[in-house]
Design a protein around this motif. Structure first.
Motif, short mmCIF file in Angstrom:
data_model
loop_
_atom_site.label_atom_id
_atom_site.label_comp_id
_atom_site.label_asym_id
_atom_site.label_seq_id
_atom_site.Cartn_x
_atom_site.Cartn_y
_atom_site.Cartn_z
N ALA A 1 1.07 -1.11 -0.11
CA ALA A 1 -0.06 -0.01 0.01
C ALA A 1 0.94 1.29 -0.07
O ALA A 1 2.07 1.20 0.55
CB ALA A 1 -0.81 0.05 1.26
N GLY A 2 0.37 2.20 -0.88
CA GLY A 2 1.32 3.47 -0.71
C GLY A 2 0.88 4.26 -2.09
O GLY A 2 -0.14 4.05 -2.74
N VAL A 3 1.73 5.26 -2.06
CA VAL A 3 1.47 6.20 -3.23
C VAL A 3 2.42 5.77 -4.41
O VAL A 3 3.86 5.75 -4.14
CB VAL A 3 1.87 7.76 -3.08
N TYR A 4 1.94 5.79 -5.82
CA TYR A 4 2.77 5.55 -6.90
C TYR A 4 2.81 6.45 -7.90
O TYR A 4 1.66 7.32 -7.99
CB TYR A 4 2.37 4.04 -7.41
N PHE A 5 3.79 6.51 -8.74
CA PHE A 5 3.78 7.46 -9.85
C PHE A 5 3.72 6.77 -11.25
O PHE A 5 4.35 5.83 -11.29
CB PHE A 5 4.90 8.19 -9.77
N TYR A 6 2.66 7.33 -12.17
CA TYR A 6 2.53 6.62 -13.40
C TYR A 6 2.86 7.61 -14.44
O TYR A 6 2.57 8.66 -14.42
CB TYR A 6 1.14 5.76 -13.48
N VAL A 7 3.26 7.00 -15.41
CA VAL A 7 3.53 7.55 -16.95
C VAL A 7 2.96 6.91 -18.00
O VAL A 7 3.33 5.72 -18.20
CB VAL A 7 4.97 7.94 -17.14
N LEU A 8 2.04 7.34 -18.63
CA LEU A 8 1.24 6.69 -19.81
C LEU A 8 1.70 7.72 -21.22
O LEU A 8 1.68 8.54 -21.33
CB LEU A 8 -0.33 6.98 -19.81
N THR A 9 2.29 6.75 -22.08
CA THR A 9 2.86 7.41 -23.10
C THR A 9 1.91 6.77 -24.36
O THR A 9 1.74 5.72 -24.63
CB THR A 9 4.28 6.98 -23.69
N LEU A 10 1.52 7.84 -25.24
CA LEU A 10 0.81 7.58 -26.29
C LEU A 10 1.56 7.70 -27.69
O LEU A 10 1.83 8.94 -27.83
CB LEU A 10 -0.65 8.41 -26.28
N THR A 11 1.88 6.72 -28.40
CA THR A 11 2.79 6.97 -29.42
C THR A 11 2.16 7.83 -30.68
O THR A 11 3.13 8.53 -31.05
CB THR A 11 3.33 5.43 -29.79
#
Length: 391
Positions: free
Chosen positions: A367-377
């Motif tokens: 459990a905790g805070v996560y960072f995400y990156v979504l790349t649209l090619t």
């Protein structure tokens, strides 16, 4: 432990070593003297090996067999003729171990420390390997002594990622390891190889993996890639691929060219121009088309997940993602370690990691805070935000 009926003196000597260690409460075979396996002797180790003597003129077959992890350590370096590896949880080398003929990988990986190259599986002269695969290779450093040409059977424990070294002259010693890490923040090496520091602006550098190679001879190398390499983020076609390296003196990424490319965007291999490996700290895959530089970076929503299979917030569901199938989702923990990566993401993330840098592959994340990156090619956009995971 000793399977051959020949060389009874050797069998008795080995038994004396074993009895001594068992009486001493040590679960290890400890060599203090001058030990040698002769002729067609077959010897099997089911416990750890500690070599503090002379143990480098062996013939026959030496095997390592255990459901647990076995370790080879000591102040000396054992050298075997043929070895076979049947260790479900790996054979860990705390020193370099030599092979003069065949290393047969049957079950499990050979493991070494990846923060330095002092421990490695050393293929000497005409030595070779058999049986390598996704779960049977060297997860750490492999070495080559007195070779001009060597394919290093290296990977990350879950995938085999060969590097082939073709040198202009014989290498007295060459070493190689593979890292499934972002070179911008290598946790294993404790170094940063900033992909923004590069020879020219439209040079693209992989942020998913790299190899570390040591050789004092001018050489060309052949790297491999697979789906997890995400080649489509580097180039729109394989013709735009390059081998790139981090120059130790200039502290920047440079093109090492390409002389041969086979395969497609999902798998293949590429061969570099000739260069001096010791001038470069690490090498990886790159491209020349400006895909990453032109991406717009936008903030996306923050998400809350409770993956407890109650039907609510069990998955990271990004609205409209089905309209952008050419994408990649990366999720990082608070230390910047990649814990999840998915090409063509379609709302599958359920709180479990698919990366070896986490607790273990397919394990539920804390459990905790996560960072995400979504790349649209296709649209050349990057979306980023935070994900709170609750158990």
């Amino acid at each position: 432990m000793f399977k051959n009926n020949q060389h009874r003196g050797l069998r008795v000597l080995g038994l004396m070593f074993m009895i001594f260690n068992l009486m001493s409460g040590q679960d290890a075979f400890h060599n203090f003297g001058n030990l040698q396996f002769h002729g067609n002797t077959s010897v099997g180790f089911h416990i750890d090996l500690i070599d503090d003597g002379v143990f480098d003129e062996n013939l026959g077959l030496t095997g390592f067999y255990s459901e647990n992890q076995l370790n080879i350590s000591g102040t000396s370096n054992p050298v075997f003729n043929d070895i076979e590896i049947v260790t479900e949880n790996g054979l860990y080398l705390n020193t370099w171990v030599g092979i003069k003929n065949n290393a047969n990988f049957i079950i499990g990986n050979v493991l070494t420390d990846k923060s330095s190259s002092g421990s490695y599986l050393n293929f000497i002269d005409d030595a070779f390997f058999t049986g390598t695969g996704e779960l049977t290779h060297v997860n750490g450093y492999a070495g080559a002594t007195n070779k001009e040409l060597i394919t290093f059977p290296v990977g990350d424990g879950q995938q085999l990622r060969y590097l082939t070294l073709t040198s202009d002259a014989i290498n007295s010693l060459a070493r190689c390891a593979y890292y499934r890490e972002d070179p911008n923040n290598s946790t294993s090496l404790g170094q940063q190889f900033d992909t923004a520091n590069k020879e020219f602006d439209d040079l693209q550098i992989s942020e998913f993996e790299f190899w570390r190679l040591e050789s004092s001879q001018p050489s060309a190398i052949t790297l491999t890639w697979n789906v997890s390499s995400n080649i489509s983020l580097l180039t729109e076609s394989t013709e735009g691929l390059l081998v790139v390296g981090w120059n130790k003196t200039e502290n920047r990424w440079e093109s090492l060219g390409n002389t041969s490319i086979t395969g497609n965007l999902e798998s293949g291999n590429i061969t570099s121009n000739s260069f001096l490996p010791n001038d470069y700290e690490i090498v990886t895959l790159g491209g020349t088309e400006s895909l990453l530089e032109t991406f717009s970076v936008l903030e996306l929503d923050n998400y809350f997940m409770t993956p407890n299979n109650d039907g609510t917030n069990d998955f990271l569901e990004i609205d409209g993602i089905e309209n952008f199938p050419n994408n990649i989702l990366n999720i990082y923990n608070r230390y910047g370690i990649l814990v999840y990566s998915k090409l063509n993401y379609n709302n599958e993330f359920d709180g479990k990691s698919n990366q070896n840098a986490a607790i273990s592959r397919n394990s539920g994340l804390a459990a905790g805070v996560y960072f995400y990156v979504l790349t649209l090619t296709d649209s050349k956009e990057k979306f980023q935000g935070y994900l709170y995971l609750s158990q």
